[in-house]
Design a protein around this motif. Structure first.
Motif, short mmCIF file in Angstrom:
data_model
loop_
_atom_site.label_atom_id
_atom_site.label_comp_id
_atom_site.label_asym_id
_atom_site.label_seq_id
_atom_site.Cartn_x
_atom_site.Cartn_y
_atom_site.Cartn_z
N ILE A 41 0.83 -1.20 0.00
CA ILE A 41 0.00 0.00 0.00
C ILE A 41 0.87 1.25 0.00
O ILE A 41 0.60 2.22 -0.72
N SER A 42 1.92 1.26 0.80
CA SER A 42 2.83 2.40 0.82
C SER A 42 3.43 2.65 -0.56
O SER A 42 3.53 3.80 -1.02
N ALA A 43 3.83 1.59 -1.23
CA ALA A 43 4.42 1.73 -2.56
C ALA A 43 3.41 2.31 -3.55
O ALA A 43 3.75 3.15 -4.39
N ARG A 44 2.15 1.89 -3.45
CA ARG A 44 1.12 2.40 -4.35
C ARG A 44 0.83 3.88 -4.09
O ARG A 44 0.59 4.65 -5.02
N ILE A 45 0.86 4.29 -2.82
CA ILE A 45 0.66 5.71 -2.51
C ILE A 45 1.77 6.54 -3.15
O ILE A 45 1.51 7.59 -3.75
N GLN A 46 3.00 6.06 -3.05
CA GLN A 46 4.11 6.79 -3.65
C GLN A 46 3.98 6.83 -5.17
O GLN A 46 4.28 7.85 -5.80
N GLN A 47 3.54 5.73 -5.76
CA GLN A 47 3.30 5.73 -7.20
C GLN A 47 2.23 6.75 -7.57
O GLN A 47 2.33 7.44 -8.59
N GLY A 48 1.19 6.82 -6.74
CA GLY A 48 0.11 7.76 -7.01
C GLY A 48 0.57 9.20 -6.94
O GLY A 48 0.15 10.03 -7.75
N MET A 49 1.44 9.52 -5.99
CA MET A 49 1.97 10.87 -5.92
C MET A 49 2.85 11.19 -7.12
O MET A 49 2.80 12.28 -7.69
N ALA A 50 3.67 10.21 -7.51
CA ALA A 50 4.56 10.42 -8.65
C ALA A 50 3.78 10.62 -9.95
O ALA A 50 4.18 11.40 -10.82
N SER A 51 2.66 9.92 -10.10
CA SER A 51 1.87 10.01 -11.33
C SER A 51 0.89 11.17 -11.32
O SER A 51 0.34 11.53 -12.36
N GLY A 52 0.66 11.76 -10.14
CA GLY A 52 -0.29 12.85 -10.03
C GLY A 52 -1.70 12.42 -9.72
O GLY A 52 -2.61 13.25 -9.64
N HIS A 53 -1.93 11.12 -9.51
CA HIS A 53 -3.27 10.64 -9.18
C HIS A 53 -3.63 10.91 -7.72
O HIS A 53 -4.79 10.95 -7.36
#
Length: 201
Positions: A41-53
């Protein structure tokens, strides 16, 4: 905007790393599946911030929920045993958090347009407002429901900024519009912060 999200991602990474999952997990009852779910979940949150989602403000709220789950897990382990019911509760909490992250990731409204224009002053104001919203949630001056409305307005402003950047130029009129929207949002946040309305969550 890109630099702001990158910086926020680094802060979130440091925050998550500072939670100390590894040493704590070595104590008491072992819960490797739960630990893996938290890390994913932590990794997905970071991906979401990086992608702008996922905006920085939204990410802070997601990480707060993650920390609450971690604290609950530690309480369950304090007597040396995590019962099947307690494990089931932790899995349900993580499933709900993971579903919320995936809902945000599926949102087509991406709040960044990397490389277009320079709006660092506007980005700094956005980040400051995000931090104030977070402070309001922690202090109890801003309820969770109010925070979601404020964060939706924050997302709309970020989306306006992204649209303005698409042609490579942010005009003075467009900058003025963004500043006016941010001023109204900031004023509403500060009005809530100045009212003693704690304990309404």
């Amino acid at each position: 905007m890109k630099s702001k999200l990158f910086a926020a991602s680094l802060v979130a990474s440091a925050l998550f790393a500072g939670l100390g999952f590894a040493p704590v997990m070595a104590q008491g009852t072992n819960t490797p599946a739960i630990d893996r779910a938290q890390a994913a979940i932590s990794a997905r949150i970071q991906q979401g911030m990086a992608s702008g989602h996922i905006t920085p403000s939204e990410a802070r709220e997601l990480y707060r929920r993650d920390r609450d789950i971690e604290a609950r897990e530690m309480r369950f382990k304090s007597n040396g045993t995590a019962t099947p019911q307690e494990r089931q509760q932790l899995r349900a909490d993580l499933d709900a958090l993971g579903a919320e992250v995936e809902r945000m990731m599926a949102n087509r409204d991406v709040v960044t347009q990397p490389g277009n224009g320079n709006t660092s002053g506007i980005d700094n104001r956005q980040n400051n407002i995000s931090q104030r919203i977070d402070e309001g949630i922690r202090s109890g001056h801003i309820t969770q429901r109010e925070a979601r409305k404020l964060q939706n307005r924050e997302r709309n402003i970020a989306r306006h900024e992204a649209n303005f950047k698409r042609d490579g130029v942010v005009t003075q009129q467009e900058r003025r519009q963004l500043r006016n929207e941010l001023t109204r949002l900031r004023d509403d946040v500060e009005r809530m912060m100045s009212n003693d309305r704690r304990g309404r969550n």
